[in-house]
Write a protein that holds these residues in place. Structure first.
Motif, short mmCIF file in Angstrom:
data_model
loop_
_atom_site.label_atom_id
_atom_site.label_comp_id
_atom_site.label_asym_id
_atom_site.label_seq_id
_atom_site.Cartn_x
_atom_site.Cartn_y
_atom_site.Cartn_z
N HIS A 52 0.82 -1.20 0.00
CA HIS A 52 0.00 0.00 0.00
C HIS A 52 0.87 1.27 0.00
CE1 HIS A 52 -3.95 1.80 0.52
NE2 HIS A 52 -3.33 2.71 1.22
N PRO A 53 1.50 1.54 -1.12
CA PRO A 53 2.32 2.77 -1.16
C PRO A 53 1.43 4.00 -1.28
CG PRO A 53 2.28 1.77 -3.31
CD PRO A 53 1.45 0.88 -2.42
N VAL A 54 1.89 5.12 -0.81
CA VAL A 54 1.10 6.37 -0.93
C VAL A 54 2.00 7.48 -1.47
CG1 VAL A 54 -0.62 5.93 0.86
CG2 VAL A 54 1.57 6.90 1.49
N PHE A 55 1.35 8.46 -2.05
CA PHE A 55 2.10 9.64 -2.50
C PHE A 55 2.45 10.47 -1.27
CE2 PHE A 55 -0.58 8.98 -6.40
CZ PHE A 55 0.46 8.67 -7.24
N PHE A 59 -0.74 15.54 -1.95
CA PHE A 59 -0.83 15.18 -3.37
C PHE A 59 -2.00 15.91 -4.05
CE2 PHE A 59 -2.60 12.47 -6.74
CZ PHE A 59 -1.50 12.35 -7.56
N ALA A 60 -3.16 15.92 -3.38
CA ALA A 60 -4.35 16.55 -3.97
C ALA A 60 -4.09 18.05 -4.22
CB ALA A 60 -5.56 16.37 -3.07
N ASP A 61 -3.37 18.69 -3.29
CA ASP A 61 -3.04 20.12 -3.47
C ASP A 61 -2.19 20.31 -4.72
OD1 ASP A 61 -4.31 20.87 -1.15
OD2 ASP A 61 -2.52 20.60 0.09
N ARG A 62 -1.22 19.41 -4.86
CA ARG A 62 -0.32 19.55 -6.01
C ARG A 62 -1.07 19.32 -7.32
NH1 ARG A 62 2.78 16.93 -2.22
NH2 ARG A 62 2.68 14.88 -3.20
N VAL A 63 -2.00 18.39 -7.31
CA VAL A 63 -2.80 18.15 -8.53
C VAL A 63 -3.64 19.38 -8.84
CG1 VAL A 63 -4.69 16.79 -9.53
CG2 VAL A 63 -2.90 15.64 -8.25
N MET A 64 -4.26 19.97 -7.79
CA MET A 64 -5.11 21.14 -8.01
C MET A 64 -4.28 22.32 -8.53
SD MET A 64 -8.02 19.92 -7.36
CE MET A 64 -9.12 21.29 -7.47
N ARG A 66 -1.52 22.13 -10.25
CA ARG A 66 -1.14 21.86 -11.64
C ARG A 66 -2.32 22.07 -12.58
NH1 ARG A 66 2.16 16.46 -13.35
NH2 ARG A 66 1.77 16.58 -15.56
N MET A 67 -3.49 21.71 -12.08
CA MET A 67 -4.69 21.87 -12.89
C MET A 67 -4.96 23.36 -13.17
SD MET A 67 -8.40 20.41 -12.04
CE MET A 67 -8.95 21.87 -11.20
N MET A 68 -4.79 24.17 -12.11
CA MET A 68 -5.00 25.62 -12.27
C MET A 68 -4.01 26.20 -13.27
SD MET A 68 -7.61 26.51 -10.72
CE MET A 68 -7.48 28.28 -10.87
N GLN A 70 -2.57 24.67 -15.71
CA GLN A 70 -2.96 24.26 -17.06
C GLN A 70 -4.16 25.06 -17.56
OE1 GLN A 70 -2.70 20.39 -18.38
NE2 GLN A 70 -0.61 20.35 -17.67
N ARG A 71 -5.06 25.34 -16.64
CA ARG A 71 -6.26 26.10 -17.01
C ARG A 71 -5.87 27.49 -17.48
NH1 ARG A 71 -11.21 25.75 -12.80
NH2 ARG A 71 -12.69 24.86 -14.24
#
Lengths: 129, 173
Positions: A52-55, A59-64, A66-68, A70-71
């Motif tokens: 059960h490895p985890v980031f 992680f969710a903050d970093r995805v958000m 990156r999404m912003m 890209q937007r």
């Protein structure tokens, strides 16, 4: 790899035939090494199931983020600036044309509305101002 | 939640990330090791989903859909890594090994290390079949190889892993 070891190994990943099942059961009763092998494979499978490895945290903050990013990139502002620029150029040309048509010239004095004034009149105008 | 995210609700999208990040971590870290590349691929999974969210029809569970994206991106990253490895003598596995030697030898780290020691073709079948729990047939379909090949690779990979775990005293016989 011996045939019986192959059957043992595959027993985790496919349905064995009746004959294979019998052969394997018999071999496991008689062969200590095979029994040990099975024990090892059971534990290996358990370890992999419990893997059960985890980031890293956030992680969710970093995805958000990156999404912003890209937007913003996707919201290309160039077309907006292009429209404003072309509109500005068109307005300037229209102004120059109208000045030229009404005064017959587009020199700086004409553009400033001073073409009809003589230098004395200009001085007088400035003094009264 | 997807519908809300499609309407531009960022909280809904964030929830999707939070609910699925562990499952995606299993795939990408299993494939690529605990590396910055794995983190990058993990993020990319959600970005790709965000960009094509309107195409998600809900035929498959969202977690399965995301897992499929993660598998594809991980396989691409593995292929890229293999190409680089072939053209570069600085073998990535050596790097991973030397880095991991300094890490705490916890179960997850050791399993990650054991997976990285497998050749990519063996690692792929192990991650899909033994970690993600796809059937042998599904694994074969995803990797576009015959089911017989999946079985023979699994047998060899299991043996290698068992020997490694035994050496590291993670399993007792």
């Amino acid at each position: 790899m011996k045939k019986i070891e192959q059957i043992l190994s595959e027993s985790y990943h496919r349905e064995l035939t009746g004959e294979e099942k019998n052969i394997l059961e018999q071999a496991l009763k008689e062969d200590e090494n095979l029994k040990k092998e099975k024990l090892g494979l059971d534990q290996t499978n358990e370890l992999l199931k419990s893997y059960h490895p985890v980031f890293k945290k956030g992680f969710a903050d970093r995805v958000m983020d990156r999404m912003m990013e890209q937007r913003l990139k996707a919201m290309d502002l160039f077309p907006f600036f292009k429209k404003v620029f072309i509109g500005g150029i068109a307005a300037a040309l229209a102004l120059l044309l109208s000045v030229y048509l009404s005064d017959g010239s587009i020199d700086p004095d004409t553009l400033m509305g001073l073409s009809d004034l003589h230098s004395e009149e200009l001085l007088f105008a400035l003094m009264n101002f | 939640m997807v519908r809300q995210a499609l309407k531009g609700d960022q909280h809904a999208f964030r929830k999707i990330v939070e609910l699925n990040e562990d499952r995606i971590a299993k795939v990408v870290i299993g494939f690529l090791g605990n590396t910055p590349e794995a983190e990058d691929v993990g993020q990319e999974v959600f970005i790709r989903f965000f960009q094509s969210m309107d195409r998600y029809k809900g035929d498959a569970a969202l977690s399965t859909y995301l897992t499929r994206i993660a598998i594809n991106l991980s396989l691409n990253a593995l292929k890229k890594r293999e190409k680089e490895r072939k053209s570069n003598l600085d073998d990535v596995y050596h790097t991973v090994k030397s880095e991991d030697e300094h890490l705490k030898k916890e179960t997850t780290d050791l399993v990650t290390e054991a997976l990285q020691r497998l050749e990519p073709e063996f690692r792929s079948v192990v991650v899909l079949r033994m970690i993600e729990g796809f059937s042998t047939k599904e694994t074969a379909e995803i990797l576009k190889i015959p089911a017989g090949t999946v079985l023979s690779r699994l047998s060899r990979a299991q043996k290698k892993l068992k020997d490694w775990f035994q050496k590291e005293k993670m399993i007792l016989l």
